[in-house]
Scaffold this active site. Structure first.
Site, PDB file in Angstrom:
ATOM      1  N   HIS A 272      42.756 111.029  62.320  1.00  0.00           N
ATOM      2  CA  HIS A 272      44.142 110.936  62.788  1.00  0.00           C
ATOM      3  C   HIS A 272      44.492 112.294  63.413  1.00  0.00           C
ATOM      4  O   HIS A 272      44.135 113.345  62.873  1.00  0.00           O
ATOM      5  CB  HIS A 272      45.076 110.627  61.610  1.00  0.00           C
ATOM      6  CG  HIS A 272      46.487 110.364  62.032  1.00  0.00           C
ATOM      7  ND1 HIS A 272      47.344 111.375  62.416  1.00  0.00           N
ATOM      8  CD2 HIS A 272      47.196 109.219  62.155  1.00  0.00           C
ATOM      9  CE1 HIS A 272      48.516 110.854  62.749  1.00  0.00           C
ATOM     10  NE2 HIS A 272      48.447 109.544  62.599  1.00  0.00           N
TER      11      HIS A 272
ATOM     12  N   GLU B  91      47.068 114.172  63.486  1.00  0.00           N
ATOM     13  CA  GLU B  91      47.714 115.161  62.609  1.00  0.00           C
ATOM     14  C   GLU B  91      46.685 115.797  61.668  1.00  0.00           C
ATOM     15  O   GLU B  91      46.701 117.009  61.435  1.00  0.00           O
ATOM     16  CB  GLU B  91      48.832 114.503  61.789  1.00  0.00           C
ATOM     17  CG  GLU B  91      49.540 115.519  60.899  1.00  0.00           C
ATOM     18  CD  GLU B  91      50.493 114.880  59.893  1.00  0.00           C
ATOM     19  OE1 GLU B  91      51.251 113.974  60.282  1.00  0.00           O
ATOM     20  OE2 GLU B  91      50.470 115.296  58.722  1.00  0.00           O
TER      21      GLU B  91
ATOM     22  N   THR C 138      51.482 113.871  56.496  1.00  0.00           N
ATOM     23  CA  THR C 138      52.917 113.607  56.283  1.00  0.00           C
ATOM     24  C   THR C 138      53.268 112.125  56.155  1.00  0.00           C
ATOM     25  O   THR C 138      54.270 111.792  55.537  1.00  0.00           O
ATOM     26  CB  THR C 138      53.744 114.185  57.442  1.00  0.00           C
ATOM     27  OG1 THR C 138      53.257 113.637  58.666  1.00  0.00           O
ATOM     28  CG2 THR C 138      53.676 115.687  57.482  1.00  0.00           C
TER      29      THR C 138
ATOM     30  N   SER D 261      50.431 103.944  62.446  1.00  0.00           N
ATOM     31  CA  SER D 261      50.054 103.885  61.024  1.00  0.00           C
ATOM     32  C   SER D 261      51.269 103.597  60.162  1.00  0.00           C
ATOM     33  O   SER D 261      51.236 102.753  59.268  1.00  0.00           O
ATOM     34  CB  SER D 261      49.476 105.215  60.550  1.00  0.00           C
ATOM     35  OG  SER D 261      48.407 105.595  61.333  1.00  0.00           O
TER      36      SER D 261
ATOM     37  N   SER E 261      58.362 105.330  65.408  1.00  0.00           N
ATOM     38  CA  SER E 261      58.120 105.478  66.845  1.00  0.00           C
ATOM     39  C   SER E 261      58.726 104.316  67.642  1.00  0.00           C
ATOM     40  O   SER E 261      58.400 104.119  68.808  1.00  0.00           O
ATOM     41  CB  SER E 261      56.610 105.544  67.099  1.00  0.00           C
ATOM     42  OG  SER E 261      55.967 104.484  66.430  1.00  0.00           O
TER      43      SER E 261
END
Ligand code: SF4
Length: 290
Positions: free
Chosen positions: A128, A130, A167, A229, A272
């Site tokens: 991912h 991040e 996060t 996700s 999002s």
């Protein structure tokens, strides 16, 4: 039929910041190239692309020396900043404040673990962006796990451990992992195991909220990009509480048959999902005249 949009669904502060930075730069007439999609929502990305935003990957940076690069909310590894500096490329950094704070926590954890031959463990989705950014702040010297099984198979429980989380991971899974670590380290001296819950409350607070929201309507329409996700996980929460829940990317995927016998519909979405898209979905359902 009663149609309501969840007031707590939609963009989180990190996504709002990234979009605002992109829009402001685009308004000056400059092209903006984002390193990866700003968000996992194709419909909103299409809107931004029409304004002049283009998504690229880091291997294309060499061809972009005269352009403005946008670093998205997920953040980037140190190597990306170095590359931008080496190539003298102008960039806007929209790394979310929560992610930037976590990057610093990961660095601190690594420094502490180095002193005691310990391990930094990050609960996160492999590859991912991040997570790539987080591990890229400590030369990839972190153990990434995405399940309890991975914790057990990858971690050396005789050495100190420092646990953090991407996060947007599920708080339930984080607590399961934390409990396992606490149990395994219960006979070690204090400080041998450090557990830091770094999950963003902009996401985790939505689980209990959506759990309640989804029980209030006959049908739930969850609007989200297919790859998001948090969209996948939040939709699961809706589905758990209301079997009559459907996940769509936009109104074209709606089937009128879903609404037969229903008197109320709740519309919600991921961090999002733009409000304008949920409004468009609501208006589409209204047009059925049910
Ligand atoms: S979910 Fe939280 S950490 Fe991620 S971009 Fe949004 S506000 Fe930032």
């Amino acid at each position: 039929m009663k149609i309501e949009i969840d007031s707590k669904s939609g963009f989180c502060v990190g996504v709002v910041k990234a979009i605002k930075m992109a829009e402001e730069e685009l308004a000056t007439g400059n092209k903006v190239l984002s390193l990866g999609d700003i968000m996992h929502n194709k419909v909103e990305m299409d809107r931004l692309e029409k304004l002049g935003l283009t998504s690229i990957n880091s291997s294309q940076l060499l061809d972009c020396v005269d352009e403005t690069i946008l670093i998205r909310a997920h953040g980037e590894p140190i190597s990306t900043y170095q590359k931008l500096k080496d190539l003298d490329i102008k960039y806007l950094d929209a790394t979310c404040g929560v992610v930037a704070h976590l990057q610093k926590q990961v660095k601190t954890a690594y420094e502490k673990m180095q002193l005691v031959d310990g391990q930094v463990v990050i609960l996160g989705k492999h590859k991912h962006p991040e997570v790539v950014g987080l591990t890229g702040h400590i030369n990839e010297k972190a153990i990434v796990i995405d399940s309890l099984q991975e914790l057990i198979s990858k971690v050396d429980f005789t050495r100190p451990i420092y646990l953090l989380s991407q996060t947007t991971k599920s708080l339930d899974l984080f607590n399961i992992i934390a409990e396992e670590i606490t149990e395994r380290y219960k006979d070690y001296p204090e400080g041998y195991a450090t557990i830091k819950d770094s999950i963003c409350r902009q996401v985790s607070n939505r689980y209990p909220h959506l759990g309640v929201f989804s029980t209030k309507y006959d049908i739930i329409i969850f609007v989200s990009g297919a790859d998001s996700s948090n969209g996948i996980a939040l939709f699961e929460e809706c589905k758990k509480n209301n079997k009559n829940s459907y996940k769509i990317e936009d109104e074209s995927q709606i089937d009128i048959e879903w609404f037969r016998g229903c008197e109320s519909v709740g519309i919600c979405g991921a961090t999002s999902t733009p409000l304008w898209l949920m409004e468009r979905v609501a208006s589409h359902i209204k047009d059925f005249g049910l």
